[in-house]
Design a protein around this motif. Structure first.
Motif, PDB file in Angstrom:
ATOM      1  N   MET A  72     -50.360 -82.009  69.102  1.00 23.21           N
ATOM      2  CA  MET A  72     -50.241 -83.172  69.116  1.00 23.21           C
ATOM      3  C   MET A  72     -51.642 -83.552  68.965  1.00 23.21           C
ATOM      4  O   MET A  72     -52.773 -83.451  68.819  1.00 23.21           O
ATOM      5  CB  MET A  72     -49.448 -83.529  70.422  1.00 23.21           C
ATOM      6  N   LEU A  73     -51.877 -84.625  67.509  1.00 19.93           N
ATOM      7  CA  LEU A  73     -52.201 -85.174  66.701  1.00 19.93           C
ATOM      8  C   LEU A  73     -52.514 -86.559  67.370  1.00 19.93           C
ATOM      9  O   LEU A  73     -51.352 -87.602  67.787  1.00 19.93           O
ATOM     10  CB  LEU A  73     -52.059 -85.451  65.102  1.00 19.93           C
ATOM     11  N   LYS A  74     -53.628 -87.473  67.470  1.00 22.04           N
ATOM     12  CA  LYS A  74     -53.979 -88.176  68.415  1.00 22.04           C
ATOM     13  C   LYS A  74     -54.299 -89.525  66.730  1.00 22.04           C
ATOM     14  O   LYS A  74     -55.486 -88.295  66.457  1.00 22.04           O
ATOM     15  CB  LYS A  74     -55.470 -88.268  69.441  1.00 22.04           C
ATOM     16  N   THR A  75     -54.213 -90.208  66.898  1.00 25.38           N
ATOM     17  CA  THR A  75     -55.380 -91.317  65.745  1.00 25.38           C
ATOM     18  C   THR A  75     -56.044 -92.561  66.415  1.00 25.38           C
ATOM     19  O   THR A  75     -55.949 -93.001  67.708  1.00 25.38           O
ATOM     20  CB  THR A  75     -53.718 -91.956  65.511  1.00 25.38           C
TER      21      THR A  75
END
Length: 107
Positions: A1-4
């Protein structure tokens, strides 16, 4: 999961003027590079190469007082991006033309 992460800049008035000046100088350099590539093709039927324009960054910085405060790498990125903008004008191998030139305009 990528965080922005989103960051907001709150520059002071001198910093905002410097940012505006940098953006305006980059916009003019971008449009100048596009015009050079377009004119080289329309007048002589040849393409102005990216590397020839990259070599002109040093000359542009020497002649333009606004460009002296901008790092050379920023102007080199502008040249690279202008190559992508002009690719829509030059004919492809099949002889078809794409859309028009994507020049930048001031706000």
């Amino acid at each position: 999961m990528l965080k922005t992460f989103v960051y907001r800049l709150y520059p002071s008035k001198p910093q905002a003027r410097r940012l505006d000046s940098t953006l305006e100088t980059c916009r003019r350099w971008y449009n100048q590079c596009l015009a050079e590539r377009r004119d080289a093709y329309q007048q002589r039927g040849e393409t102005a190469g990216k590397f020839a324009q990259l070599a002109k960054v040093k000359e542009y910085k020497a002649l333009n007082p606004h460009a002296k405060g901008i790092h050379s790498h920023v102007l080199q990125v502008v040249v690279s991006e202008s190559g992508q903008g002009v690719s829509g004008v030059l004919p492809t191998r099949e002889g078809r033309r794409n859309a028009g030139v994507s020049s930048l305009s001031g706000a």
